[in-house]
Scaffold this motif. Structure first.
Motif, PDB file in Angstrom:
ATOM      1  N   SER A  94       0.844  -1.196   0.000  1.00 51.51           N
ATOM      2  CA  SER A  94       0.000   0.000   0.000  1.00 51.51           C
ATOM      3  C   SER A  94       0.880   1.247   0.000  1.00 51.51           C
ATOM      4  CB  SER A  94      -0.946  -0.002   1.204  1.00 51.51           C
ATOM      5  OG  SER A  94      -0.237   0.085   2.425  1.00 51.51           O
ATOM      6  N   GLY A  95       0.300   2.379  -0.368  1.00 47.61           N
ATOM      7  CA  GLY A  95       1.052   3.621  -0.438  1.00 47.61           C
ATOM      8  C   GLY A  95       1.588   4.036   0.917  1.00 47.61           C
ATOM      9  N   ILE A  96       2.668   4.803   0.903  1.00 46.21           N
ATOM     10  CA  ILE A  96       3.293   5.262   2.145  1.00 46.21           C
ATOM     11  C   ILE A  96       3.272   6.784   2.177  1.00 46.21           C
ATOM     12  CG2 ILE A  96       5.654   5.292   1.200  1.00 46.21           C
ATOM     13  CD1 ILE A  96       6.551   4.165   3.960  1.00 46.21           C
ATOM     14  N   ARG A  97       2.996   7.343   3.349  1.00 49.23           N
ATOM     15  CA  ARG A  97       2.877   8.788   3.508  1.00 49.23           C
ATOM     16  C   ARG A  97       3.513   9.207   4.831  1.00 49.23           C
ATOM     17  NH1 ARG A  97       1.577   7.804  -0.951  1.00 49.23           N
ATOM     18  NH2 ARG A  97      -0.266   8.509  -2.136  1.00 49.23           N
ATOM     19  N   ASP A  98       3.709  10.522   4.941  1.00 50.48           N
ATOM     20  CA  ASP A  98       4.194  11.113   6.194  1.00 50.48           C
ATOM     21  C   ASP A  98       3.042  11.942   6.757  1.00 50.48           C
ATOM     22  OD1 ASP A  98       5.543  12.343   8.265  1.00 50.48           O
ATOM     23  OD2 ASP A  98       7.342  12.723   7.094  1.00 50.48           O
ATOM     24  N   TYR A  99       2.345  11.392   7.749  1.00 47.34           N
ATOM     25  CA  TYR A  99       1.178  12.058   8.327  1.00 47.34           C
ATOM     26  C   TYR A  99       1.631  12.934   9.491  1.00 47.34           C
ATOM     27  CZ  TYR A  99      -1.425   8.665   5.576  1.00 47.34           C
ATOM     28  OH  TYR A  99      -1.920   7.902   4.534  1.00 47.34           O
ATOM     29  N   VAL A 100       1.531  14.254   9.318  1.00 49.18           N
ATOM     30  CA  VAL A 100       1.985  15.191  10.334  1.00 49.18           C
ATOM     31  C   VAL A 100       0.788  16.005  10.812  1.00 49.18           C
ATOM     32  CG1 VAL A 100       2.657  16.882   8.576  1.00 49.18           C
ATOM     33  CG2 VAL A 100       3.651  17.021  10.862  1.00 49.18           C
ATOM     34  N   HIS A 101       0.719  16.207  12.103  1.00 53.28           N
ATOM     35  CA  HIS A 101      -0.418  16.919  12.689  1.00 53.28           C
ATOM     36  C   HIS A 101      -0.439  18.361  12.205  1.00 53.28           C
ATOM     37  CE1 HIS A 101      -3.294  18.412  15.626  1.00 53.28           C
ATOM     38  NE2 HIS A 101      -3.495  17.171  16.060  1.00 53.28           N
ATOM     39  N   VAL A 102      -1.630  18.850  11.858  1.00 57.91           N
ATOM     40  CA  VAL A 102      -1.746  20.199  11.302  1.00 57.91           C
ATOM     41  C   VAL A 102      -1.291  21.260  12.294  1.00 57.91           C
ATOM     42  CG1 VAL A 102      -4.167  20.501  11.991  1.00 57.91           C
ATOM     43  CG2 VAL A 102      -3.275  21.728   9.988  1.00 57.91           C
ATOM     44  N   TRP A 103      -1.456  21.016  13.589  1.00 60.15           N
ATOM     45  CA  TRP A 103      -0.983  22.009  14.564  1.00 60.15           C
ATOM     46  C   TRP A 103       0.542  22.042  14.594  1.00 60.15           C
ATOM     47  CZ3 TRP A 103      -3.440  25.976  16.451  1.00 60.15           C
ATOM     48  CH2 TRP A 103      -2.836  26.729  17.446  1.00 60.15           C
ATOM     49  N   ASP A 104       1.173  20.903  14.417  1.00 60.90           N
ATOM     50  CA  ASP A 104       2.632  20.887  14.297  1.00 60.90           C
ATOM     51  C   ASP A 104       3.078  21.678  13.066  1.00 60.90           C
ATOM     52  OD1 ASP A 104       3.361  19.429  16.587  1.00 60.90           O
ATOM     53  OD2 ASP A 104       2.928  17.526  15.600  1.00 60.90           O
ATOM     54  N   LEU A 105       2.358  21.543  11.967  1.00 65.37           N
ATOM     55  CA  LEU A 105       2.689  22.343  10.783  1.00 65.37           C
ATOM     56  C   LEU A 105       2.536  23.827  11.070  1.00 65.37           C
ATOM     57  CD1 LEU A 105       1.008  20.346   7.862  1.00 65.37           C
ATOM     58  CD2 LEU A 105       3.432  20.428   8.486  1.00 65.37           C
ATOM     59  N   GLU A 130      -0.939   0.413   7.610  1.00 64.13           N
ATOM     60  CA  GLU A 130      -0.552   0.778   8.977  1.00 64.13           C
ATOM     61  C   GLU A 130      -1.457   1.873   9.526  1.00 64.13           C
ATOM     62  OE1 GLU A 130       4.192  -0.352   8.407  1.00 64.13           O
ATOM     63  OE2 GLU A 130       3.495   1.723   8.152  1.00 64.13           O
ATOM     64  N   LEU A 131      -1.890   2.788   8.658  1.00 66.34           N
ATOM     65  CA  LEU A 131      -2.851   3.808   9.089  1.00 66.34           C
ATOM     66  C   LEU A 131      -4.168   3.146   9.493  1.00 66.34           C
ATOM     67  CD1 LEU A 131      -3.492   6.850   9.396  1.00 66.34           C
ATOM     68  CD2 LEU A 131      -4.264   6.827   7.019  1.00 66.34           C
ATOM     69  N   LEU A 132      -4.574   2.125   8.748  1.00 63.06           N
ATOM     70  CA  LEU A 132      -5.779   1.380   9.110  1.00 63.06           C
ATOM     71  C   LEU A 132      -5.643   0.757  10.501  1.00 63.06           C
ATOM     72  CD1 LEU A 132      -6.614  -0.378   5.724  1.00 63.06           C
ATOM     73  CD2 LEU A 132      -8.237   0.979   7.070  1.00 63.06           C
ATOM     74  N   GLU A 133      -4.479   0.209  10.798  1.00 60.19           N
ATOM     75  CA  GLU A 133      -4.253  -0.394  12.111  1.00 60.19           C
ATOM     76  C   GLU A 133      -4.319   0.663  13.212  1.00 60.19           C
ATOM     77  OE1 GLU A 133      -0.590  -2.499  12.068  1.00 60.19           O
ATOM     78  OE2 GLU A 133      -1.179  -3.876  10.464  1.00 60.19           O
ATOM     79  N   CYS A 141      -7.645   3.405  17.605  1.00 59.81           N
ATOM     80  CA  CYS A 141      -8.263   4.603  18.170  1.00 59.81           C
ATOM     81  C   CYS A 141      -9.779   4.443  18.329  1.00 59.81           C
ATOM     82  CB  CYS A 141      -7.973   5.821  17.291  1.00 59.81           C
ATOM     83  SG  CYS A 141      -6.263   6.394  17.344  1.00 59.81           S
ATOM     84  N   VAL A 142     -10.424   3.728  17.397  1.00 61.36           N
ATOM     85  CA  VAL A 142     -11.886   3.607  17.441  1.00 61.36           C
ATOM     86  C   VAL A 142     -12.346   2.297  18.069  1.00 61.36           C
ATOM     87  CG1 VAL A 142     -12.128   5.112  15.453  1.00 61.36           C
ATOM     88  CG2 VAL A 142     -12.070   2.637  15.099  1.00 61.36           C
ATOM     89  N   PRO A 201       7.944  17.636  15.494  1.00 63.12           N
ATOM     90  CA  PRO A 201       6.531  17.403  15.814  1.00 63.12           C
ATOM     91  C   PRO A 201       6.328  17.052  17.281  1.00 63.12           C
ATOM     92  CG  PRO A 201       7.148  16.233  13.813  1.00 63.12           C
ATOM     93  CD  PRO A 201       8.426  16.731  14.428  1.00 63.12           C
ATOM     94  N   ALA A 202       5.209  17.545  17.808  1.00 60.44           N
ATOM     95  CA  ALA A 202       4.852  17.256  19.194  1.00 60.44           C
ATOM     96  C   ALA A 202       3.733  16.235  19.309  1.00 60.44           C
ATOM     97  CB  ALA A 202       4.439  18.546  19.911  1.00 60.44           C
ATOM     98  N   TYR A 203       2.948  16.078  18.239  1.00 59.69           N
ATOM     99  CA  TYR A 203       1.772  15.202  18.280  1.00 59.69           C
ATOM    100  C   TYR A 203       2.041  13.896  17.543  1.00 59.69           C
ATOM    101  CZ  TYR A 203      -1.109  19.035  20.068  1.00 59.69           C
ATOM    102  OH  TYR A 203      -1.638  20.038  20.834  1.00 59.69           O
ATOM    103  N   SER A 204       1.466  12.806  18.071  1.00 57.98           N
ATOM    104  CA  SER A 204       1.600  11.479  17.471  1.00 57.98           C
ATOM    105  C   SER A 204       0.539  11.276  16.397  1.00 57.98           C
ATOM    106  CB  SER A 204       1.440  10.407  18.542  1.00 57.98           C
ATOM    107  OG  SER A 204       0.098  10.397  19.029  1.00 57.98           O
ATOM    108  N   LEU A 205       0.703  10.212  15.614  1.00 60.19           N
ATOM    109  CA  LEU A 205      -0.307   9.859  14.626  1.00 60.19           C
ATOM    110  C   LEU A 205      -1.639   9.559  15.304  1.00 60.19           C
ATOM    111  CD1 LEU A 205      -1.196   9.136  11.750  1.00 60.19           C
ATOM    112  CD2 LEU A 205      -0.270   6.831  12.133  1.00 60.19           C
ATOM    113  N   ALA A 206      -1.620   8.862  16.417  1.00 64.21           N
ATOM    114  CA  ALA A 206      -2.860   8.549  17.128  1.00 64.21           C
ATOM    115  C   ALA A 206      -3.575   9.819  17.565  1.00 64.21           C
ATOM    116  CB  ALA A 206      -2.571   7.651  18.335  1.00 64.21           C
TER     117      ALA A 206
END
Length: 331
Positions: free
Chosen positions: A217-228, A264-267, A272-273, A307-312
């Motif tokens: 599956s595709g790979i990305r760098d998910y960064v929290h918008v507040w960190d940006l 991995e994002l699905l996991e 979380c849910v 970054p200060a925030y995790s993916l979760a």
């Protein structure tokens, strides 16, 4: 200090504006509201209009001569849409940005922070990129960002303006105070589609299963918008230091330094849910690429940022914003 934020009624721009307010900087928002939301400008200095409107930009600087820098976020950003409408994307992202920078020059504004994209890179064998990686954008959207960076650098080399480009991939989450978030009720990115699948009880579609990543599956760098947002503030504070000694332009990556595949994002989403989503797998969409993630050592060194925030936390804030959105945005 005042900062002009073009596209300041959009997802990224409005979050940057909130971070400015929290740090004692007054954001002056310029937005055409083509994709931005008026609700995100309430209680803020706001000018409705186009970045290519020279008379409007002149009026903004006349009324707010304290503006010391510009954060340029105004752009269209949907990859499949850019494939279907390249003329519209080059007009909105390149032609209007050229007009905008000419208006900034005329008004004596010499600091430009450009909210760019790491999608312009040619990823390495491990899908990671840094600022010295090759440039090979794979969609009209990404090419507009690369062209703008080159255009701004050429202008900065001979005119009285300096340009700091911040390159990043996939923002997630929302303002932790829930003042702003994604405008769309049904966003088209992977996390948005996962939330939609959860709400509607339908399978999540994984588009692209044959990429040379660790799980296909595709790979990305998910960064929290507040960190940006805090990174853009760090760039404003460090601007004269980073672009000192005659340097006119440069670029800095913003990211987590960790690649996350769609699987991995699905996991992470399931954790979380509390329940996994049903999944169906499909072919790639037009313009889709395997993806990449950023190495961000330059941001730590030059901006004192990481970054200060995790993916979760990004997933949880996205879920919270989804539940909160309709109380702010009256569609």
């Amino acid at each position: 200090m005042k900062v002009l934020v073009s596209g300041g009624a959009g997802f990224i721009g409005s979050t940057i504006a909130s971070a400015c307010i929290d740090s004692g900087i007054t954001p002056v928002i310029l937005d055409s509201l083509v994709t931005g939301r008026r609700e995100f400008t309430e209680g803020r200095v706001f000018f409705e209009g186009d970045i290519a409107d020279g008379a409007l930009v002149d009026r903004i600087f006349a009324e707010h001569p304290e503006i010391g820098a510009v954060v340029h976020c105004a752009a269209l950003i949907v990859v499949p849409e850019s494939v279907a409408d390249p003329v519209g994307y080059y007009e909105a992202n390149v032609a209007k940005s050229l007009a905008f920078v000419s208006h900034l020059l005329r008004n004596g504004c010499g600091r430009l922070v450009f909210s760019s994209s790491a999608s312009i890179y040619e990823p390495g064998a491990d899908f990671s990129v840094d600022e010295d990686s090759g440039i090979d954008p794979q969609s009209p959207d990404a090419r507009t960002k690369a062209i703008c960076e080159t255009m701004f650098a050429d202008i900065a080399a001979t005119r009285d303006i300096r340009v700091l480009s911040l390159r990043y991939f996939n923002p997630v989450g929302a303002d932790p105070k829930m003042r702003t978030g994604l405008q769309l009720r049904r966003p088209s990115h992977a996390l948005g589609k996962m939330i939609e699948a959860l709400e509607e009880g339908v399978p999540f579609r994984v588009t692209g299963t044959d990429y040379p990543t660790r799980d296909g599956s595709g790979i990305r760098d998910y960064v929290h918008v507040w960190d940006l947002a805090t990174a853009h503030l760090a760039a404003l504070r460090a601007f004269d230091t980073v672009l000192g000694d005659g340097q006119r332009s440069t670029a800095i990556n913003l990211g987590t330094g960790t690649g996350t595949t769609v699987d991995e994002l699905l996991e992470a989403f399931a954790s979380c849910v509390g329940t996994p989503l049903r999944v169906v797998r499909a072919d790639r969409r037009p313009g889709d690429v395997a993806g990449a993630y950023t190495r961000s050592s330059r941001a730590r060194e030059l901006l004192d940022w990481e970054p200060a925030y995790s993916l979760a936390e990004g997933i949880r804030h996205s879920l919270e914003w989804t539940a909160h959105r309709d109380r702010i945005l009256a569609d």
